[in-house]
Design a protein around this motif. Structure first.
Motif, short mmCIF file in Angstrom:
data_model
loop_
_atom_site.label_atom_id
_atom_site.label_comp_id
_atom_site.label_asym_id
_atom_site.label_seq_id
_atom_site.Cartn_x
_atom_site.Cartn_y
_atom_site.Cartn_z
N PHE A 152 0.84 -1.19 0.00
CA PHE A 152 0.00 0.00 0.00
C PHE A 152 0.88 1.24 0.00
O PHE A 152 1.76 1.40 0.86
CB PHE A 152 -0.92 0.01 1.22
CG PHE A 152 -2.07 -0.95 1.10
CD1 PHE A 152 -3.23 -0.59 0.44
CD2 PHE A 152 -1.98 -2.23 1.64
CE1 PHE A 152 -4.29 -1.47 0.32
CE2 PHE A 152 -3.03 -3.12 1.53
CZ PHE A 152 -4.20 -2.75 0.86
N ARG A 153 0.63 2.10 -0.97
CA ARG A 153 1.36 3.36 -1.08
C ARG A 153 0.39 4.51 -1.24
O ARG A 153 -0.75 4.33 -1.68
CB ARG A 153 2.30 3.33 -2.29
CG ARG A 153 3.56 2.49 -2.09
CD ARG A 153 4.43 2.45 -3.33
NE ARG A 153 5.77 1.93 -3.02
CZ ARG A 153 6.69 1.69 -3.93
NH1 ARG A 153 6.43 1.90 -5.22
NH2 ARG A 153 7.89 1.23 -3.57
N SER A 154 0.87 5.70 -0.90
CA SER A 154 0.07 6.89 -1.13
C SER A 154 -0.07 7.12 -2.63
O SER A 154 0.86 6.89 -3.41
CB SER A 154 0.77 8.10 -0.49
OG SER A 154 0.19 9.30 -0.96
N ALA A 155 -1.23 7.59 -3.02
CA ALA A 155 -1.45 7.91 -4.44
C ALA A 155 -0.54 9.03 -4.90
O ALA A 155 -0.34 9.21 -6.10
CB ALA A 155 -2.91 8.30 -4.65
N GLU A 156 0.04 9.75 -3.95
CA GLU A 156 0.90 10.88 -4.30
C GLU A 156 2.38 10.50 -4.35
O GLU A 156 3.22 11.33 -4.71
CB GLU A 156 0.70 12.01 -3.27
CG GLU A 156 -0.73 12.52 -3.20
CD GLU A 156 -0.92 13.52 -2.08
OE1 GLU A 156 0.03 13.70 -1.29
OE2 GLU A 156 -2.02 14.10 -1.99
N VAL A 201 -1.03 -1.07 -4.37
CA VAL A 201 -2.34 -0.44 -4.24
C VAL A 201 -2.13 0.98 -3.75
O VAL A 201 -1.50 1.20 -2.70
CB VAL A 201 -3.23 -1.22 -3.25
CG1 VAL A 201 -4.59 -0.52 -3.11
CG2 VAL A 201 -3.40 -2.66 -3.70
N ARG A 202 -2.64 1.94 -4.48
CA ARG A 202 -2.47 3.34 -4.12
C ARG A 202 -3.75 3.86 -3.49
O ARG A 202 -4.84 3.72 -4.05
CB ARG A 202 -2.08 4.16 -5.35
CG ARG A 202 -0.75 3.71 -5.96
CD ARG A 202 -0.28 4.63 -7.06
NE ARG A 202 1.01 4.21 -7.59
CZ ARG A 202 2.18 4.50 -7.03
NH1 ARG A 202 2.21 5.24 -5.93
NH2 ARG A 202 3.30 4.06 -7.56
N ASP A 249 -9.27 2.07 5.28
CA ASP A 249 -9.15 1.96 3.83
C ASP A 249 -8.32 0.75 3.45
O ASP A 249 -8.60 0.06 2.47
CB ASP A 249 -8.51 3.23 3.26
CG ASP A 249 -9.43 4.44 3.33
OD1 ASP A 249 -10.63 4.26 3.63
OD2 ASP A 249 -8.95 5.56 3.08
N ILE A 250 -7.27 0.47 4.23
CA ILE A 250 -6.42 -0.69 3.97
C ILE A 250 -7.23 -1.97 4.15
O ILE A 250 -7.20 -2.87 3.31
CB ILE A 250 -5.19 -0.67 4.90
CG1 ILE A 250 -4.27 0.49 4.52
CG2 ILE A 250 -4.44 -2.00 4.85
CD1 ILE A 250 -3.16 0.74 5.51
N LEU A 251 -7.97 -2.07 5.26
CA LEU A 251 -8.77 -3.27 5.50
C LEU A 251 -9.86 -3.43 4.45
O LEU A 251 -10.17 -4.55 4.03
CB LEU A 251 -9.38 -3.23 6.90
CG LEU A 251 -8.40 -3.29 8.07
CD1 LEU A 251 -9.16 -3.25 9.39
CD2 LEU A 251 -7.53 -4.54 7.99
N ASP A 252 -10.47 -2.33 4.02
CA ASP A 252 -11.50 -2.41 2.99
C ASP A 252 -10.91 -2.93 1.68
O ASP A 252 -11.54 -3.75 1.00
CB ASP A 252 -12.12 -1.03 2.76
CG ASP A 252 -13.05 -0.59 3.89
OD1 ASP A 252 -13.41 -1.45 4.72
OD2 ASP A 252 -13.37 0.61 3.96
N ALA A 253 -9.72 -2.46 1.33
CA ALA A 253 -9.09 -2.92 0.09
C ALA A 253 -8.74 -4.40 0.17
O ALA A 253 -8.88 -5.14 -0.81
CB ALA A 253 -7.83 -2.09 -0.19
N LEU A 254 -8.30 -4.86 1.34
CA LEU A 254 -8.00 -6.28 1.50
C LEU A 254 -9.28 -7.11 1.46
O LEU A 254 -9.33 -8.18 0.86
CB LEU A 254 -7.25 -6.51 2.82
CG LEU A 254 -5.84 -5.90 2.90
CD1 LEU A 254 -5.25 -6.12 4.29
CD2 LEU A 254 -4.93 -6.50 1.83
N GLY A 255 -10.32 -6.62 2.11
CA GLY A 255 -11.59 -7.32 2.09
C GLY A 255 -12.14 -7.47 0.69
O GLY A 255 -12.74 -8.50 0.35
#
Length: 270
Positions: free
Chosen positions: A141-145, A157-158, A170-176
């Motif tokens: 996971f990285r910042s979009a910036e 994943v940005r 947001d991290i948990l949602d993306a993993l879910g």
């Protein structure tokens, strides 16, 4: 508080792995091993376990960063059991840079989890072992910036950054969204603290090894409080793993710390 001993037999471990695959129901008979690992294996929906291995004086490394021999052999086996029962394991960028961990399951039978690294400012170089060891998939996971080096076969994943980093939810949602619901937050101290502060941790395991380091980073680094009335007081059971003592703490998701902070800081000092 009574201390119960965990005797992990091959039969019990096979039962737990079957429970993880929804191929069995947890037996009703009392077994400390089932009491500790059963809630992880049978969890449905989002379940977050945070795990800390530390010394008697609450340290997870020396001031120079040496952390490899803190947990005893039974503490390490416990950690690998936890990895085998979850879908993904999360660490911060500093943990990868300092320890170069494999985050695999080597000491017990079972599947290795997807490896997740929070690298908000894209500091990882791609030369770290987990990007080329042929092990379980890696998600970063990285910042979009942030702009950074390519990371081999890792999925990057940005996320849009918040004021101080990436939001843990947001991290948990993306993993879910990727079917990864049972999560182990393994390190370091600030990464674990951010998930606890945000009220997203179901269970906290603190495995204490009988050594005294004297100084160095602590296992959990939460914001300071003025009064003990604001301290976390989770329902806790204590187990002997053999070489280490395990505190199994039941936290209440949705109940953040008095000083809530739901962003993952970029720098992770343990």
């Amino acid at each position: 508080m009574a201390i119960q001993s965990i005797d992990m037999t091959d039969e019990t471990w096979k039962r737990l792995l079957a429970l993880r695959q929804r191929a069995a129901a947890r037996p009703q008979a009392h077994d400390p091993a089932l009491a500790v690992y059963g809630p992880i294996a049978e969890a449905k929906g989002r379940f977050v376990l945070a795990q800390v291995g530390q010394s008697l004086d609450g340290r997870v490394a020396t001031p120079a960063g040496d952390a490899r021999d803190i947990s005893g052999p039974d503490g390490l086996a416990h950690l690998h059991r936890c990895r085998a029962l979850v879908d993904a394991v999360i660490v911060g960028e500093h943990t990868v840079s300092a320890d170069d961990p494999r985050l695999s399951v080597r000491l017990v039978a079972g599947p290795s989890p997807v490896r997740v690294v929070i690298d908000c400012h894209a500091r990882l170089t791609g030369t770290e072992s987990l990007f080329s060891d042929g092990g379980a998939p890696v998600i970063v996971f990285r910042s979009a910036e942030a702009e950074g080096a390519p990371l081999g076969n890792a999925e990057v994943v940005r996320l849009s950054p918040c004021e101080n980093g990436l939001a843990t939810k947001d991290i948990l949602d993306a993993l879910g969204a990727r079917g990864l619901d049972r999560i182990l937050v393994e390190g370091g101290a600030r990464t674990i603290a951010r998930f606890i502060e945000a009220g997203l941790v179901n269970r906290l395991h603190v495995a204490v090894s009988p050594i005294i380091i004297g100084s160095g980073p602590s296992g959990i680094s939460l914001p300071p409080i003025e009064r003990l009335a604001s301290a976390h007081r989770p329902d806790t059971k204590v187990y002997s793993l053999g070489s280490d003592i395990l505190f199994d703490c039941l936290l209440k998701p949705g109940s953040p710390s008095p000083s809530k902070g739901d962003e993952v800081q970029v720098t992770d000092f343990a």
